[in-house]
Write a protein that holds these residues in place. Sequence first.
Motif, short mmCIF file in Angstrom:
data_model
loop_
_atom_site.label_atom_id
_atom_site.label_comp_id
_atom_site.label_asym_id
_atom_site.label_seq_id
_atom_site.Cartn_x
_atom_site.Cartn_y
_atom_site.Cartn_z
N ASN A 191 -5.84 5.98 -11.01
CA ASN A 191 -7.06 6.63 -11.52
C ASN A 191 -8.02 7.05 -10.40
OD1 ASN A 191 -6.21 6.28 -14.21
ND2 ASN A 191 -7.02 4.19 -14.22
N LYS A 192 -7.52 7.18 -9.19
CA LYS A 192 -8.34 7.61 -8.07
C LYS A 192 -7.74 8.88 -7.47
CE LYS A 192 -10.36 6.10 -3.68
NZ LYS A 192 -10.47 4.98 -2.70
N VAL A 193 -8.57 9.90 -7.29
CA VAL A 193 -8.11 11.19 -6.77
C VAL A 193 -8.16 11.17 -5.25
CG1 VAL A 193 -8.53 13.67 -6.70
CG2 VAL A 193 -8.90 12.40 -8.83
N HIS A 194 -7.04 11.54 -4.62
CA HIS A 194 -6.94 11.64 -3.16
C HIS A 194 -6.73 13.11 -2.79
CE1 HIS A 194 -6.40 7.22 -2.68
NE2 HIS A 194 -5.83 7.34 -3.87
N LYS A 195 -7.37 13.53 -1.70
CA LYS A 195 -7.33 14.94 -1.30
C LYS A 195 -6.58 15.15 0.02
CE LYS A 195 -11.61 16.11 -3.70
NZ LYS A 195 -12.98 16.71 -3.60
N LEU A 196 -5.84 14.17 0.47
CA LEU A 196 -5.07 14.29 1.70
C LEU A 196 -3.63 13.85 1.45
CD1 LEU A 196 -7.52 12.73 4.34
CD2 LEU A 196 -6.96 15.15 4.09
N GLY A 197 -2.70 14.56 2.08
CA GLY A 197 -1.34 14.05 2.14
C GLY A 197 -1.31 12.90 3.13
N TYR A 198 -0.20 12.20 3.17
CA TYR A 198 -0.15 11.03 4.05
C TYR A 198 1.20 10.93 4.75
CZ TYR A 198 2.19 9.01 -0.05
OH TYR A 198 3.02 8.79 -1.10
N TYR A 199 1.18 10.14 5.82
CA TYR A 199 2.37 9.89 6.62
C TYR A 199 2.71 8.39 6.54
CZ TYR A 199 0.84 14.32 8.65
OH TYR A 199 0.41 15.60 8.84
N LEU A 200 3.97 8.08 6.63
CA LEU A 200 4.41 6.68 6.67
C LEU A 200 4.41 6.22 8.13
CD1 LEU A 200 7.39 6.76 4.14
CD2 LEU A 200 4.95 6.34 3.70
N VAL A 201 3.78 5.10 8.39
CA VAL A 201 3.64 4.61 9.77
C VAL A 201 3.90 3.11 9.79
CG1 VAL A 201 1.97 6.39 10.41
CG2 VAL A 201 1.15 4.22 9.46
N ASP A 202 4.04 2.56 11.01
CA ASP A 202 4.18 1.11 11.14
C ASP A 202 2.80 0.48 11.30
OD1 ASP A 202 3.52 1.66 13.79
OD2 ASP A 202 5.60 1.66 14.45
N ARG A 203 2.78 -0.82 11.57
CA ARG A 203 1.53 -1.58 11.46
C ARG A 203 0.53 -1.32 12.59
NH1 ARG A 203 4.03 -7.49 9.68
NH2 ARG A 203 5.15 -6.75 7.84
N ILE A 204 0.96 -0.75 13.70
CA ILE A 204 0.04 -0.56 14.82
C ILE A 204 -0.97 0.55 14.55
CG2 ILE A 204 1.48 1.11 16.04
CD1 ILE A 204 0.59 -0.18 18.66
N ARG A 207 -6.11 2.13 10.01
CA ARG A 207 -6.20 2.21 8.55
C ARG A 207 -6.94 3.48 8.16
NH1 ARG A 207 -8.21 -3.37 6.02
NH2 ARG A 207 -7.69 -2.14 4.17
N TRP A 208 -6.25 4.60 8.29
CA TRP A 208 -6.81 5.89 7.90
C TRP A 208 -6.27 6.28 6.53
CZ3 TRP A 208 -6.17 9.24 12.99
CH2 TRP A 208 -7.00 8.70 13.97
N ALA A 209 -7.03 7.17 5.87
CA ALA A 209 -6.59 7.61 4.54
C ALA A 209 -5.29 8.40 4.59
CB ALA A 209 -7.69 8.48 3.90
N THR A 210 -4.97 8.97 5.72
CA THR A 210 -3.77 9.79 5.85
C THR A 210 -2.57 9.00 6.34
OG1 THR A 210 -2.97 11.89 6.73
CG2 THR A 210 -4.20 10.47 8.23
#
Length: 263
Positions: A191-204, A207-210
């Motif tokens: 129920n939350k709208v996001h306006k950015l696509g995202y990339y899969l990354v490791d833990r280093i 904590r960005w929205a993308t």
Amino acid sequence: MSHKVFNRIRDDLCNYDRYFIQKSDVMKKVGLLLEQKMASSLRMLAYGATADQCAEYCRMAKSTSIECLQRFTRGIIALYSEEYLRALTLVDLKRLLAKGEKRGLPRMIGSIDCMHWQWKNCPTAWAGEYSGRKKILTIIIEAIASYDTWIWHAFFGMPGACNDLNVLAKSPLFDELTAGRAPKIQFQVNNKVHKLGYYLVDRIYPRWATFVKTIPNPTRPKEITFAKAQEGYQKDVERCFDILQASFGIVRGATHGWDKEDL
């Protein structure tokens, strides 16, 4: 390499750079064949052969083999970069988003990671800068790969002493986004709208929205399922690095080049 691809590259290189055309010197002595120059370059790229090793097979001097490799790679980039080294287009983005949704990760664009390439002939004055935690002189390449092992973003040249965060800070990855020219992507989760696509990354990574990282120490069934999917699909870029090194021996071993621009 198939004969069709080889002949296509041969014809295009002849039209692009007259260096590859067979010529005679002032003593009327016929020079090297185009096929000799291409074979030398391809052996160095595919097998990681040194210029000395190409001397006996291709009947070429070491300096000539090195010059052929430099001109060959520059010619390939000039001829084919517009088609094969292009940035992400809107059509490409729609295809990647559709595939990500089928895999259970809607609006996922790709996986990002870094790879270290050992630099054997790094200048001594730069040894401290290019020496990583394993005390090996390396240069870093940052890449984003899709499910079909297509690298559509590559940033190369950062010294090995840096980590993934330092590389990200210098990378032009988000230049289009910060300039407001990136394609608009909108989706809804919980129920939350996001306006950015995202990339899969490791833990280093931060904590960005993308960026979407895995869940450390998952316990609940949903967390375990998500962590398994995220970690599995994040391996796309690592698999791409493995294929790159398997196909091009020059990347698998330590590079013998002296100039970072040539590398």
